[in-house]
Design a protein around this motif. Structure first.
Motif, PDB file in Angstrom:
ATOM      1  N   THR A 172       0.772  -1.082   0.061  1.00 46.88           N
ATOM      2  CA  THR A 172      -0.085   0.032   0.027  1.00 46.88           C
ATOM      3  C   THR A 172       0.954   1.457   0.104  1.00 46.88           C
ATOM      4  O   THR A 172       1.706   1.604   1.013  1.00 46.88           O
ATOM      5  N   THR A 179       1.545   7.400  -3.989  1.00 44.16           N
ATOM      6  CA  THR A 179       0.872   7.296  -5.268  1.00 44.16           C
ATOM      7  C   THR A 179       0.951   8.748  -6.053  1.00 44.16           C
ATOM      8  O   THR A 179       0.834   8.524  -7.463  1.00 44.16           O
ATOM      9  N   THR A 195       0.708   9.714 -10.147  1.00 45.05           N
ATOM     10  CA  THR A 195      -0.309  10.564 -10.896  1.00 45.05           C
ATOM     11  C   THR A 195       0.370  11.641 -11.519  1.00 45.05           C
ATOM     12  O   THR A 195       0.203  12.353 -12.784  1.00 45.05           O
ATOM     13  N   ALA A 231      -7.793   6.113 -13.192  1.00 49.22           N
ATOM     14  CA  ALA A 231      -6.620   5.062 -12.764  1.00 49.22           C
ATOM     15  C   ALA A 231      -6.201   4.340 -14.012  1.00 49.22           C
ATOM     16  O   ALA A 231      -4.908   4.162 -14.169  1.00 49.22           O
ATOM     17  N   VAL A 261      -3.251   1.173  -9.064  1.00 49.65           N
ATOM     18  CA  VAL A 261      -4.029   2.390  -8.493  1.00 49.65           C
ATOM     19  C   VAL A 261      -5.449   2.332  -8.622  1.00 49.65           C
ATOM     20  O   VAL A 261      -5.851   1.915  -9.682  1.00 49.65           O
ATOM     21  N   GLY A 306      -3.777   8.574  -3.448  1.00 50.69           N
ATOM     22  CA  GLY A 306      -3.125   7.528  -2.542  1.00 50.69           C
ATOM     23  C   GLY A 306      -3.975   7.373  -1.409  1.00 50.69           C
ATOM     24  O   GLY A 306      -3.612   6.535  -0.500  1.00 50.69           O
ATOM     25  N   ASN A 329      -4.698   0.431  -3.420  1.00 53.50           N
ATOM     26  CA  ASN A 329      -3.560   0.771  -3.988  1.00 53.50           C
ATOM     27  C   ASN A 329      -2.514  -0.133  -3.636  1.00 53.50           C
ATOM     28  O   ASN A 329      -2.267  -0.361  -2.513  1.00 53.50           O
ATOM     29  N   ILE A 341       1.788  -0.815  -4.771  1.00 52.11           N
ATOM     30  CA  ILE A 341       2.795  -0.386  -5.691  1.00 52.11           C
ATOM     31  C   ILE A 341       4.080  -1.124  -5.096  1.00 52.11           C
ATOM     32  O   ILE A 341       4.142  -1.112  -3.796  1.00 52.11           O
TER      33      ILE A 341
END
Length: 460
Positions: free
Chosen positions: A111, A116, A120, A325, A343, A348, A353, A355
């Motif tokens: 997470t 995040t 973006t 997303a 995502v 975030g 999410n 990553i």
């Protein structure tokens, strides 16, 4: 050597901040140079070039690689800190070659929380371009004597009075839009209108289905709409958000229009602007590069969601959470930086999410590459250790790394992450991601552990 590097780079940071501050004092708000009917026209200042802080880190990063054994020893020991909990991942990459210098759970989906925003903002710079701007417009309606306020997705649009000292980047002013509209209407012989608003640029729910229900009531973000002022806050400095940002922006605009001598005969509510409607007036946001920098420095959830939707529009997808997303991943795929990135929102806030640390470190290496100058606002926008944004209070008394580390923080309940870049002791530019999403209670302990990891990379 470390002390000389610290002194030189901190001096550069302070010089850059001075240049930005000087530029900000010289910039003049659009509202300040416009006048209400009947008042004197003030002298317009000469144009001032926009200056942003350049990279503190060595762009080439061509010093020798750190010794892998030494780096691995330091990081492995620090990753065992119990404050990080039972699920921790780490990755350190060399920017020049893309080689993995250290990895531990590097490919695990973790997470990311607000890291995040790196995905973006990279996608927004790559898709929209650094110089794109978000427009808020007023157009003529379908009926005679009607106008429509059309939202363009700019959450920084402000209804507040301009500050005594102009800020950078300057937000678009709703008062300026109302004044320009009033002037155009009067020039056409119109002093009475019906006003409605169009916030149809975005689709789908205004609150992500993957968000926790307390996020909006607690002020973590406003409902995501294409028309809002002051990030949907009920008052300056308040965390509380209005329930309908579009309606609040519309109400503020109608009030300002009346102030500038145009009678609003009827409230039209929400409507759809004609596709070929004549534009009466517009205001524009700061350029995307400045919006991306703001998103990272302040960890601005509202701006991140707006940028994600703008990417969706540019990429031909629905301007919804789901479409945004998918669009972000589409752009990252073109950049060959989508591996390990999944995502469900732009900010975030979604706990769904995932990553991988290697994915975040790789994304940052792409953004820092000399081959991608359009992405370099990622470097200038990330908080600086001990100086700016969400790292201004971090790293404690570890003066040796103040100014040497740029990184994005991420925090949710049970989640603490840090992803960024630094130069090693011998001047090699590297990126890193340290992520934990099973963090035990104890405010600040996990953050301090992550700071020690980043400091170990800088000292390697």
């Amino acid at each position: 050597m470390l002390r000389e590097r610290w002194v030189a780079l901190v001096t550069l940071v302070l010089l850059q901040l001075f240049v930005v501050a000087a530029g900000a004092h010289l910039l003049t708000s659009d509202l300040l140079v416009e006048k209400a009917p009947g008042s004197a026209t003030p002298a317009k200042p000469p144009p001032v070039p926009v200056v942003t802080a350049g990279p503190v880190l060595v762009a080439g990063g061509n010093g020798p690689l750190p010794a892998k054994g030494t780096l691995a020893g330091r990081l492995t020991e620090a990753l065992g800190d119990p404050a990080l909990g039972g699920h921790v991942g780490a990755a350190v990459l060399d920017v020049e070659t893309g080689a993995m210098l250290f990895g531990s759970g590097a490919d695990d989906g973790i997470t990311p929380a607000s890291t995040t925003k790196l995905a973006t903002t990279v996608a927004s710079l790559a898709s929209l371009g650094p110089d794109a701007r978000l427009r808020t417009r007023v157009v003529r309606g379908a009926a005679p004597g009607s106008i429509v306020l059309v939202g363009g997705g700019d959450p920084t649009l402000t209804a507040r009075r301009p500050p005594a000292v102009p800020v950078y980047p300057q937000p678009a002013s709703l008062a300026s839009l109302a004044l320009r509209t009033a002037r155009a209407l009067k020039a056409a012989g119109t002093t009475k209108v019906t006003v409605s608003y169009d916030d149809g640029l975005y689709t789908g729910p205004s609150i992500a289905p993957t968000w926790k229900p307390n996020y909006v009531p607690d002020g973590e973000a406003a409902p995501v709409t294409a028309l809002m002022v002051d990030e949907g806050r009920v008052a300056p400095g308040s965390r509380q958000r209005v329930s309908d940002p579009s309606r609040a922006a519309y109400t503020a605009f109608v009030s300002l229009l009346s102030k500038y001598g145009v009678t609003v005969s009827k409230s039209g509510g929400r409507s759809k602007a004609p596709a070929t409607a004549q534009e009466i007036a517009r205001v524009e946001s700061a350029p995307v590069y400045a919006l991306a920098e703001r998103t990272l420095t302040l960890s601005d959830n509202d701006m991140a969601e707006a940028l994600a939707r703008q990417v969706a529009i540019k990429e031909g997808r629905p301007a919804s959470f789901e479409g945004a997303a998918a669009a972000v991943r589409q752009v990252l795929t073109r950049l060959k930086a989508a591996q390990g990135v999944q995502v469900f929102d732009g900010s975030g806030l979604s706990p769904k999410n995932r990553i991988a640390p290697a994915g975040l470190a790789r994304l940052l290496a792409v953004a820092a590459s000399p081959a991608n100058p359009r992405l370099h606002p990622i470097v200038t926008g990330m908080p600086i250790a001990g100086f700016t944004g969400t790292l201004g209070h971090r790293f404690g008394k570890n003066d040796a790394v103040h100014g040497l580390i740029r990184a994005k923080t991420g925090t949710l309940n049970g989640v603490s992450t840090l992803a960024g870049m630094t130069t090693t002791r011998d001047g090699r530019l590297v990126t890193f991601a340290f992520m934990a999403d099973d963090v035990p209670p104890g405010w600040g302990k996990a953050e301090a552990a992550l700071d020690r990891l980043a400091a170990a990379v800088a000292a390697s």
